[in-house]
Design an enzyme around this catalytic site. Structure first.
Site, short mmCIF file in Angstrom:
data_model
loop_
_atom_site.label_atom_id
_atom_site.label_comp_id
_atom_site.label_asym_id
_atom_site.label_seq_id
_atom_site.Cartn_x
_atom_site.Cartn_y
_atom_site.Cartn_z
CE LYS A 223 108.01 0.85 -47.14
NZ LYS A 223 108.26 -0.55 -47.57
CG ASP B 12 97.80 6.34 -35.86
OD1 ASP B 12 97.19 6.20 -34.78
OD2 ASP B 12 97.25 6.66 -36.93
CG ASP C 87 106.75 -3.56 -45.85
OD1 ASP C 87 107.76 -3.58 -45.11
OD2 ASP C 87 106.82 -3.65 -47.09
CG ASP D 245 94.08 1.77 -34.61
OD1 ASP D 245 94.49 2.41 -33.62
OD2 ASP D 245 93.02 2.04 -35.21
CE1 TYR E 138 100.78 10.50 -37.54
CE2 TYR E 138 99.21 11.68 -36.19
CZ TYR E 138 99.61 10.52 -36.82
OH TYR E 138 98.84 9.40 -36.73
C1 IPM Z 1 95.79 8.13 -31.98
C2 IPM Z 1 94.89 8.90 -32.95
C3 IPM Z 1 95.49 10.26 -33.25
C4 IPM Z 1 96.79 10.03 -33.99
C5 IPM Z 1 94.61 11.22 -34.08
C6 IPM Z 1 93.24 11.38 -33.50
C7 IPM Z 1 95.28 12.56 -34.17
O1 IPM Z 1 94.66 8.14 -34.08
O2 IPM Z 1 96.12 8.66 -30.90
O3 IPM Z 1 96.13 6.98 -32.25
O4 IPM Z 1 96.82 9.78 -35.20
O5 IPM Z 1 97.84 10.12 -33.33
MN MN Z 2 95.35 6.09 -33.94
#
Ligand code: IPM
Ligand code: MN
Ligand code: NAD
Length: 357
Positions: A191, A248, A224, A252, A140
């Site tokens: 990885k 990240d 992975d 999710d 990032y």
């Molecule tokens: C998260 C989001 C952020 C990230 C984005 C919006 C910068 O996806 O907090 O999970 O990738 O960290």
């Molecule tokens: Mn995210």
């Protein structure tokens, strides 16, 4: 008095943080919470008002608060804006300014939501994972970064994954310390088979473990494989330690284990005594923004984390989590959980459960 800075942001951000505000007001009126709440524009809303996603004033207010709670930032309206001042850049800038390097993303499945998960009940029942995501380093932020035009006119996009020993060690410490208060197991994901930063990650975690945390069970897994294991047998994980990008993505994915991404809260922490940044892990959800149907529970659970970790209100935090659980037991379901109620009604259900409890 402790202070909380609210950053509603964009899309469903203002909708879900409105419910946070109502919960705070209820706790102040009925449960003795003493908390000063301020608000600032953030993300796209701040671009519209001030030309930048994070003003110096908003950043300074964040640094001067005990806790910061944001809704979400971003959306198609700002997709044409230069990357350096995109809504998401404001969030990255805030994380950097606050130096919140450890992002705690707890994944649990409330009993009432076992059937809301897309996975079989026996796979998610009793699930309790703590993802510890490195938040202020990695790809990032690594340099060089950008899009350049090559002599032949074609273009090349560059991002750089980079980690130092110190960056890996401090977030690994957070993971080991947390594990000692939970199931005492850490699985570190990278990885190392293809990435040098991953190899360093594995070496640093292994060394730190041997030096200071030999009592904690440590395992390593390629990221992975972690993605696969999370849907195969998620209960094998206790604390899952990983870098910024893998964290990240894996969070999710893990969000769906709890029934919906609209359920997942997070806490981003830096050095002791510095303010924490609390955020639902979901985004601004442009597809449902403005409709009043977003699930506010990730934001409300983020408030619970703030109460516990930054605001010295662990009892109220536990009470709030119990109220969320009771609201779900009572059948409250937004659309993402297979129900029909709206954002405000979900807030009502939590407040009713607080009042009843
Ligand atoms: C998260 C989001 C952020 C990230 C984005 C919006 C910068 O996806 O907090 O999970 O990738 O960290
Ligand atoms: Mn995210
Ligand atoms: P998203 O998380 O906004 O949405 C993904 C899907 O989940 C959508 O279908 C959405 O409707 C649903 N969803 C998300 N939160 C929900 C909730 N609380 N209740 C019900 N449904 C919910 O991800 P995206 O669509 O990839 O990103 C949209 C924008 O949000 C992008 O600009 C992205 O950069 C930004 N984003 C911001 C943050 C943040 O501010 N922390 C996090 C992730 C994405």
């Amino acid at each position: 008095m402790k202070t909380l800075l609210l950053l509603p942001g964009d899309g469903i951000g203002p909708e879900v943080t409105a419910e946070v505000r109502r919960v705070v007001a209820w706790l102040a009126d009925h449960a003795g919470l003493r908390l000063e709440v301020a608000e600032a524009a953030f993300g796209g809303a701040s671009i519209d008002a001030h030309g930048v996603p994070l003003t110096d004033a908003a950043r300074d207010a964040a640094l001067a608060s005990d806790a910061v709670l944001m809704g979400a930032v971003g959306g198609p309206r700002w997709s044409g804006v230069a990357r350096a001042i995109r809504p998401e850049a404001g969030l990255l800038g805030l994380r950097t300014a606050m130096q919140v390097f450890a992002n705690l993303r707890p994944v649990q499945c409330f009993d009432a939501l076992i059937d809301a998960s897309t996975l079989k009940p026996e796979v998610v029942r009793g699930l309790d994972i703590m993802i510890v995501r490195e938040l202020t380093g990695g790809v990032y932020f690594g340099q060089p970064k950008g899009i350049e035009t090559l002599p032949d006119g074609s273009r090349r996009g560059i991002d750089t994954q980079v980690y130092t020993t110190a960056e890996i060690e401090r977030v690994a410490r957070t993971a080991f310390d947390l594990a000692r208060r939970r199931g005492n197991r850490v699985c570190s994901a990278e990885k190392s088979n293809v990435m040098d930063s991953g190899l360093l990650w594995r070496e640093v975690v292994t060394d730190l473990h041997a030096r200071d945390y030999a009592d904690v069970a440590l395992s390593h897994m390629l990221a992975d494989n972690v993605a696969m294991q999370l849907v195969h047998n998620p209960r094998q994980f206790d604390v899952l330690l990983t870098d910024n990008l893998f964290g990240d993505i894996l969070s999710d994915e893990a969000g769906m284990l709890s029934g919906s991404i609209g359920m997942l809260a997070s806490a981003a922490l830096g050095a002791p005594g510095t303010p924490g940044l609390y955020e639902p892990i979901h985004g601004s959800a442009p597809d449902i923004a403005g409709k009043g149907v977003a699930n506010p529970l990730a934001a409300i659970m983020s408030l619970a984390m703030a109460l516990q970790l930054s605001l010295d209100e662990a009892d109220l935090a536990a009470r709030l989590v119990a109220a969320v659980s009771a609201a779900l037991d009572g059948g409250a379901r937004t659309r993402d959980l297979g129900g029909t109620i709206g954002t405000r009604e979900m807030g009502d259900a939590v407040i009713a459960a607080l009042a009843a409890g």
